[in-house]
Write a protein that holds these residues in place. Structure first.
Motif, PDB file in Angstrom:
ATOM      1  N   GLY A  86       1.053  11.549  -2.476  1.00  0.00           N
ATOM      2  CA  GLY A  86       0.121  11.509  -3.453  1.00  0.00           C
ATOM      3  C   GLY A  86      -0.659  10.256  -3.524  1.00  0.00           C
ATOM      4  O   GLY A  86      -2.095  10.305  -3.936  1.00  0.00           O
ATOM      5  N   LEU A  87      -0.081   9.219  -2.996  1.00  0.00           N
ATOM      6  CA  LEU A  87      -0.683   7.636  -3.452  1.00  0.00           C
ATOM      7  C   LEU A  87      -1.084   6.852  -2.312  1.00  0.00           C
ATOM      8  O   LEU A  87      -1.876   6.085  -2.481  1.00  0.00           O
ATOM      9  CB  LEU A  87       0.392   7.122  -4.154  1.00  0.00           C
ATOM     10  CG  LEU A  87       0.896   7.509  -5.585  1.00  0.00           C
ATOM     11  CD1 LEU A  87       1.692   6.670  -6.292  1.00  0.00           C
ATOM     12  CD2 LEU A  87      -0.405   8.223  -6.309  1.00  0.00           C
ATOM     13  N   THR A  88      -0.756   7.354  -0.971  1.00  0.00           N
ATOM     14  CA  THR A  88      -1.201   6.645   0.017  1.00  0.00           C
ATOM     15  C   THR A  88      -2.601   6.442   0.099  1.00  0.00           C
ATOM     16  O   THR A  88      -3.124   5.208   0.228  1.00  0.00           O
ATOM     17  CB  THR A  88      -0.635   7.148   1.522  1.00  0.00           C
ATOM     18  OG1 THR A  88      -0.988   8.528   1.338  1.00  0.00           O
ATOM     19  CG2 THR A  88       0.438   6.671   2.068  1.00  0.00           C
ATOM     20  N   SER A  89      -3.544   7.414  -0.238  1.00  0.00           N
ATOM     21  CA  SER A  89      -4.841   7.447  -0.014  1.00  0.00           C
ATOM     22  C   SER A  89      -5.488   6.607  -1.447  1.00  0.00           C
ATOM     23  O   SER A  89      -6.506   6.275  -1.204  1.00  0.00           O
ATOM     24  CB  SER A  89      -5.508   8.712   0.107  1.00  0.00           C
ATOM     25  OG  SER A  89      -5.424   9.277  -0.986  1.00  0.00           O
ATOM     26  N   MET A  90      -4.658   6.331  -2.263  1.00  0.00           N
ATOM     27  CA  MET A  90      -5.211   5.720  -3.544  1.00  0.00           C
ATOM     28  C   MET A  90      -4.913   4.063  -3.365  1.00  0.00           C
ATOM     29  O   MET A  90      -5.657   3.537  -4.308  1.00  0.00           O
ATOM     30  CB  MET A  90      -5.119   6.482  -4.810  1.00  0.00           C
ATOM     31  CG  MET A  90      -5.636   7.671  -5.013  1.00  0.00           C
ATOM     32  SD  MET A  90      -5.694   8.248  -6.765  1.00  0.00           S
ATOM     33  CE  MET A  90      -3.950   9.012  -6.536  1.00  0.00           C
ATOM     34  N   GLY A  91      -3.821   3.809  -3.099  1.00  0.00           N
ATOM     35  CA  GLY A  91      -3.370   2.642  -3.091  1.00  0.00           C
ATOM     36  C   GLY A  91      -3.061   1.970  -4.618  1.00  0.00           C
ATOM     37  O   GLY A  91      -3.640   0.751  -4.692  1.00  0.00           O
ATOM     38  N   ASP A  92      -2.689   2.646  -5.374  1.00  0.00           N
ATOM     39  CA  ASP A  92      -2.663   2.369  -7.146  1.00  0.00           C
ATOM     40  C   ASP A  92      -1.199   1.618  -7.060  1.00  0.00           C
ATOM     41  O   ASP A  92      -0.228   2.505  -7.271  1.00  0.00           O
ATOM     42  CB  ASP A  92      -2.850   3.550  -7.793  1.00  0.00           C
ATOM     43  CG  ASP A  92      -2.862   2.686  -9.138  1.00  0.00           C
ATOM     44  OD1 ASP A  92      -1.861   1.893  -9.514  1.00  0.00           O
ATOM     45  OD2 ASP A  92      -3.836   3.368 -10.033  1.00  0.00           O
ATOM     46  N   ILE A  93      -1.026   0.121  -7.253  1.00  0.00           N
ATOM     47  CA  ILE A  93       0.392  -0.278  -7.069  1.00  0.00           C
ATOM     48  C   ILE A  93       1.201   0.148  -8.434  1.00  0.00           C
ATOM     49  O   ILE A  93       2.336   0.135  -8.542  1.00  0.00           O
ATOM     50  CB  ILE A  93       0.570  -1.708  -6.638  1.00  0.00           C
ATOM     51  CG1 ILE A  93      -0.170  -2.599  -7.719  1.00  0.00           C
ATOM     52  CG2 ILE A  93      -0.086  -1.859  -5.235  1.00  0.00           C
ATOM     53  CD1 ILE A  93       0.345  -3.972  -7.357  1.00  0.00           C
TER      54      ILE A  93
END
Lengths: 480, 316
Positions: free
Chosen positions: B274-281
């Motif tokens: 879910g998050l790899t493409s958003m890079g939201d830490i």
């Protein structure tokens, strides 16, 4: 006790040093007579002669631009992760390679997050740089009206090409240049399968049944062959659906390899095949021949489309915390406008890595293997010398290709996902559940598409589509 | 196993003087934990922020807006939350049980081998998979399950069966993943058990033998009871990781096959996908924090239960 004190002392010093480097504002070097030193991160297998080339570059740029640079090359597998961490921790660096296809060091996300320096003003002040690069590159790299990087001028579109096995094309006289659709392809698949006894079409796990579409959030975006202003899921377009259905049919008929969802592009080596596909530019044929170890001819599957992500396929950015924004931009501008510098960075040192055979033609020397870097790590292709064997008008071909590519209506528009992050995370998961199996014809498309649609809706796709549409409408209004 | 609390209260200085060599030995570990685990601990607050970069990390951290529990929503917003939690917990419970029972049995068996060289050989062979990367393991598994040229399908076709598309059929994967996990990790706990068995006082066995106890009786009445502290410790430690899964096992080994997601999706793979493409830490920290908190709570509960039954065997 003494030992503990000592150890504590060491720890304290360590922490203090950490805190200092983290919080201290380094004083900018304003002494104009002294050359400013810059750091530059690039992606790729570390080259043996990088230091040597770096030295030669410095020797050239120090008197001319009053800057020196250290090139740091990080290997493909680690670059994304390391640079993402570097950016998140607010480290100082001057120049770096970013692009649309990296994940944690992705161009759009990091620009939004504030990792990159806003260079709009600098670019606007430099008509030489602005004019050297096709305007669609600039449009694609613009986020909310601001520029955060200089895109490398290479092929502007990420188009999927059919790659044909030349030996078989010649044998069966296949008019490959005219084949774009699956229907045109089928009779040849059939003939070659019957006569050669091979599985003619090699498909790998990354195949996506390309249509002319600009994907902005997961698979939602704009259909360039339908209503160009309405947000839609690519998997809901008629063209895509008919393609995956045909793909399933091809798998059943034995035209496509059954293990397509499990193999990668390089697994093509050693197999017998008539046709396969890859994303490339018209000039990459030689590279494909090399890696696939077969003589090939290519033809595009769709018309070329320019999207934000295709225009930022290789972009050099300036770190937000740099101490020398002006000097960093000066170097970046030089890379894109000074042919000598670009050739040095891309090809190495004249007389060591290559020798000149004409005004702008070169031949590799034996040391070439000690310095091979992807040119899009740096900048403008049109300033590069022609390699041995390349046609003298290759940049003309590329230039025309870039000018002819169809621009997406959303070129220059970037989706702000902050209101729908949860939905997108859930949708990414749904997408990865169906992506490979559907596209490679490994499952029945009717049920899979219906299932996917149901799950996408449950994940909140409607909310994302509405948000995307309303942001796009607003952007469109203000950008008329 | 002397309970500290029953002893007379001693001040730190005295304890330190008495155990100076032990303290010095543990110093590198303490420093390591201080720098890499406790010093950065404040950053768990990132999970409650809309993290935006603004200068260096600490400055960005301070200036970012608070998000409350917003960042945690993505874990539960999808329709698959129940499935993800079920997979994570069920696999981990099975793994915890098998990773104690099987290595224990193997350790007991290896301990009975008289030939020292053979015993060493078995230990090494069982320990090797532990050092393999999951990416390597995924290719080993693929060699068995490959739909066209895999070992299993070759055998099946020899007997005239149709080949099985393993990477398309979820029903086989709970068994495959469990087998791979146990095969890979068997060596580690086995070595711990073997070491514990070697440390047992031989005189108990001599006394038992004089009384005519069989091997089985010796194992049942001496070895196993004496091993309980180690067993309990391993159990409590394993429970702490119950909300975490081996990413490689659930992502690499099934070759990220979408058709298998119903049995291979766990919290870690969900967050990754879910998050790899958003890079939201902020979001990823929220996921990690939730895993840690659940693990911590479960460790405390397990330890509490153990304490209730036998005070001396609890970890803390």
């Amino acid at each position: 006790m003494k030992l503990v004190k000592k150890a504590l002392g060491i720890v304290a010093i360590g922490m203090a040093a950490l805190a200092l480097t983290a919080c201290g504002k380094g004083s900018a070097n304003n002494d104009s007579s002294k050359p400013v030193h810059l750091t530059w991160y690039i992606d790729g297998t570390p080259q043996k002669d990088l230091k040597k080339v770096n030295k030669a570059v410095n020797k050239y740029i120090e008197p001319k631009y009053n800057v020196t640079v250290t090139l740091n090359q990080i290997d493909w597998g680690e670059y994304d992760q390391k640079m993402g961490t570097l950016a998140n921790s607010g480290q100082k660096y001057d120049l770096a390679f970013s692009c649309s296809w990296l994940q944690s060091y992705n161009y759009l996300n990091n620009a939004r997050k504030g990792s990159f320096l806003d260079i709009t003003k600098y670019v606007d002040d430099s008509s030489k740089l602005k004019g050297a690069i096709n305007k669609n590159f600039w449009k694609g790299a613009t986020i909310d009206g601001k520029l955060y990087g200089v895109p490398a001028q290479k092929e502007i579109s990420a188009t999927e090409f059919f790659v044909w096995n030349k030996a078989l094309v010649d044998k069966y006289n296949i008019p490959y240049k005219k084949i774009q659709t699956y229907a045109q392809l089928e009779p040849w698949l059939k003939e070659v399968k019957e006569k050669e006894g091979i599985t003619p079409w090699f498909v790998n796990e990354s195949y996506s049944n390309p249509t002319e579409f600009d994907q902005l959030a997961v698979t939602d975006g704009f259909d360039l062959e339908g209503n160009k202003n309405k947000v839609i899921d690519r998997y809901d377009t008629k063209k895509f659906q008919s393609k995956v259905k045909t793909m399933r049919d091809f798998v059943k008929k034995g035209y496509v390899n059954k293990d397509a969802s499990l193999v990668t592009a390089n697994d093509v080596v050693g197999r017998k095949w008539l046709v396969s596909s890859t994303q490339m530019s018209p000039l990459d044929t030689a590279t494909i021949k090399d890696t696939w170890k077969t003589d090939v001819v290519v033809s595009p599957m769709t018309d070329s489309v320019v999207t934000n992500s295709s225009a930022t396929g290789g972009t050099t950015v300036i770190g937000a915390n740099t101490d020398h924004p002006k000097e960093a931009f000066k170097l970046l501008k030089a890379v894109n406008t000074d042919p000598k510098l670009m050739n040095m960075l891309a090809y190495g040192i004249e007389g060591v890595h290559y020798k000149k055979t004409g005004k702008d033609t070169i031949k590799w020397m034996s040391a070439h293997e000690r310095y091979t870097v992807p040119f899009y790590m740096f900048g403008n292709y049109f300033n590069l010398y022609h390699q041995d064997g390349a046609s003298a008008d290759e940049w003309k071909i590329l230039k025309k290709y870039n000018e002819d590519a169809k621009a997406s209506p959303a070129l220059g528009f970037s989706f702000d996902t902050s209101k729908v992050t949860s939905q997108i995370a859930a949708m990414q998961n749904v997408d990865s559940e169906f992506k490979k199996t559907l596209n490679t014809g490994s499952v029945d498309p009717e049920t899979a598409l219906a299932n996917r649609d149901k799950k996408m809706k449950a994940a909140g796709s409607e909310k994302v589509i509405n948000e995307l549409q309303s942001q796009y409408n607003k952007w469109k209004k203000s950008n008329k | 196993m002397v309970n500290q609390k029953n002893k007379k209260k001693t001040n730190f200085r005295e304890t330190f003087k008495k155990n100076r060599p032990l303290f010095i030995l543990s110093l590198p570990g303490i420093i390591w934990f201080a720098i890499f685990s406790y010093l950065p601990m404040f950053a768990i607050l990132v999970a409650f922020k809309h993290f935006k970069l603004n200068g260096n990390f600490i400055h960005s951290f301070i200036t970012s807006d608070w998000a409350g529990f917003d960042n945690f929503k993505f874990l539960f917003s999808s329709g698959d939350a129940a499935l993800i939690i079920r997979n994570t917990l069920l696999y981990n419970i099975v793994f915890i049980i098998l990773n104690i029972v099987i290595p224990l049995i193997v350790a007991l068996a290896i301990n009975e081998i008289f030939n020292k060289q053979l015993s060493k050989l078995y230990q090494s062979v069982l320990f090797i998979p532990y050092f393999l990367s999951m990416v390597v393991v995924s290719y080993v598994v693929f060699a068995f399950l490959d739909p066209t040229s895999g070992f299993f399908n070759a055998v099946l076709s020899m007997f005239g069966h149709k080949p099985i598309q393993f990477y398309m059929e979820p029903k086989y994967w709970p068994f495959i993943l469990t087998t791979v996990q146990v095969w890979k990790n068997i060596g580690y706990n086995m070595i711990i058990f073997l070491a514990a068995i070697c440390g047992l006082d031989k005189s108990y066995y001599e006394a038992a033998m004089l009384d005519g106890a069989s091997k089985w009786q010796q194992t049942k009445s001496i070895t196993l009871p004496m091993l309980t502290p180690v067993l309990v410790m391993l159990l409590i430690m394993a429970v702490g990781g119950i909300f975490r899964t081996d990413f490689g096992l659930f992502y690499q080994v099934p070759k990220n096959s979408g058709a298998l997601i119903s049995v291979t999706q766990t919290i870690d793979t969900y967050i990754y996908r879910g998050l790899t493409s958003m890079g939201d830490i902020g979001l990823s920290s929220a996921g990690g924090l939730l895993q840690s908190v659940v693990g911590f709570v479960l460790v405390v509960i397990t330890n509490g239960i153990v304490k209730k039954y036998d005070r001396s065997q609890s970890l803390f």
